[in-house]
Design a protein around this motif. Structure first.
Motif: not given
Length: 372
Positions: A59-67, A186-192, A214-216, A272-276
């Motif tokens: 999910l971190r990868l999915f969102l491009n969350a820092p951690s 695509k969605l990037d929490v840092q970019n937005i 839930f990303y905080c 995993s399918l979506l990331l693959e």
């Protein structure tokens, strides 16, 4: 890839914006987990915990969350929204800005704060500049803007980067209900510049109900007062004999009790399918399907496309109506014809995914034609 979606051949599934079918690997993961429980009980619990850690990283990868420590696993979008709404320290006169098209989850929770003297300002986003309409509702008392990335009724996609940049520049918190985008586009929490973001797994992420991300953002974790307490939200949570306790530094602080291990195994398999495949490919194939669907529907006489067809507004949702046919009549006809869709936004909502075939889209449109 179609082998991952062995839907019954007569079924045309255009309802991913509601509840999506699972990929084959997800069903297999659940079956394996059930068999393991049946034959071994919780003997493999340490391995299950590795699955949990893996899902947080996915999910971190999915969102491009820092951690991955920014990721909490909650029951649903509504719970995550409530964590934000009832975690912040509101003052009488504060206000929240949202839109008039939100799903009830992203409206009721903010309306409930009226008892604390908090106002909710709803922007009309039906015009040509929805972001401008949202930002026009902001004043010196605005503490938070909360919007859906994609509106559930019409599929309108907002420019989250524009809203996030504004919030960042004006010290306003930005909360995003991403349930109609995450897994589709695509969605990037840092970019937005998202401070909080939440999404159930059972729509575009192709997972089960009962588990949400839930990303905080790290800098806001301490700002959210906790309203639920239990063994899992403490730092040293596996030391059951310890009498003193400290709230977890990570977003696990928002998880008060036992995890949904069945849901974790299932959602991890789906993601995993979506990331693959890669979200670049998923998004492009889905947008191609939407463009094709709109093109075919526009050939139907007396049809009105209620969704925006502007390139930067398109999502995985196409909502339409027939001008001289009642929506109830058309919906019942489509359901009877095994075209699985929904009534939303004043019309019929089709929501294919990246794997949906052109042949299935043709079948759905043919059933719309059949009613004329």
């Amino acid at each position: 890839m179609h082998a991952e979606f062995p839907l019954e051949p007569h079924l045309v599934y255009l309802n991913h914006a509601a509840v999506a079918p699972w990929p084959k690997r997800t069903a297999q993961a659940v079956a394996h987990f059930a068999e393991e429980n049946c034959t071994k009980g919780a003997q493999q619990y340490p391995i299950w915990m590795q699955h949990e850690a893996a899902l947080r990283e996915q999910l971190r990868l999915f969102l491009n969350a820092p951690s991955s420590e920014d990721i909490a696993l909650l029951k649903n979008t509504s719970e995550a929204l409530s964590v934000v709404a009832y975690g912040l320290d509101w003052q009488p006169g504060d206000n929240i800005v949202s839109t008039s098209q939100e799903f009830p989850s992203n409206r009721i929770v903010w309306e409930s704060l009226a008892s604390q003297g908090v106002d909710l300002h709803l922007a009309d986003i039906s015009g040509a500049e929805p972001e401008a309409s949202i930002l026009s509702q902001v004043n010196e008392k605005t503490r938070l803007i909360s919007v859906s990335a994609v509106q559930y009724g019409t599929g309108l996609r907002l420019d989250l980067e524009k809203i996030g940049d504004f919030c960042h520049a004006h010290n306003i918190l930005f909360c995003v209900d991403a349930i109609q985008q995450l897994g589709a586009l695509k969605l990037d929490v840092q970019n937005i510049h998202a401070d909080f973001l939440m999404a159930d797994g059972h729509k575009w992420m192709l997972g089960p109900e009962g588990l949400a991300v839930f990303y905080c953002a790290a800098q806001h974790r301490d700002q959210l007062q906790l309203k639920q307490f239990g063994w899992r939200m403490v730092e040293d949570y596996l030391n059951f004999e310890r009498q003193d306790w400290k709230i977890a530094d990570s977003a696990r602080r928002f998880e008060c009790g036992s995890p949904n291990m069945l849901g974790i195994h299932a959602l991890s398999a789906s993601v995993s399918l979506l990331l693959e495949i890669g979200m670049d490919t998923v998004e492009q194939q889905l947008l191609n399907n939407i463009a094709y669907l709109v093109e075919q529907l526009q050939q139907v006489e007396n049809i009105e496309i209620l969704s925006s067809t502007e390139q930067n507004r398109i999502s995985g949702i196409v909502t339409f109506r027939l001008r001289h046919t009642d929506n109830d009549v058309l919906f019942k006809h489509l359901q009877h014809s095994q075209v699985i869709c929904a009534q939303r936004g004043g019309g019929i909502r089709f929501s294919p995914h990246f794997y949906t075939s052109k042949a299935d889209l043709d079948k759905a449109v043919a059933q719309v034609f059949a009613l004329l």
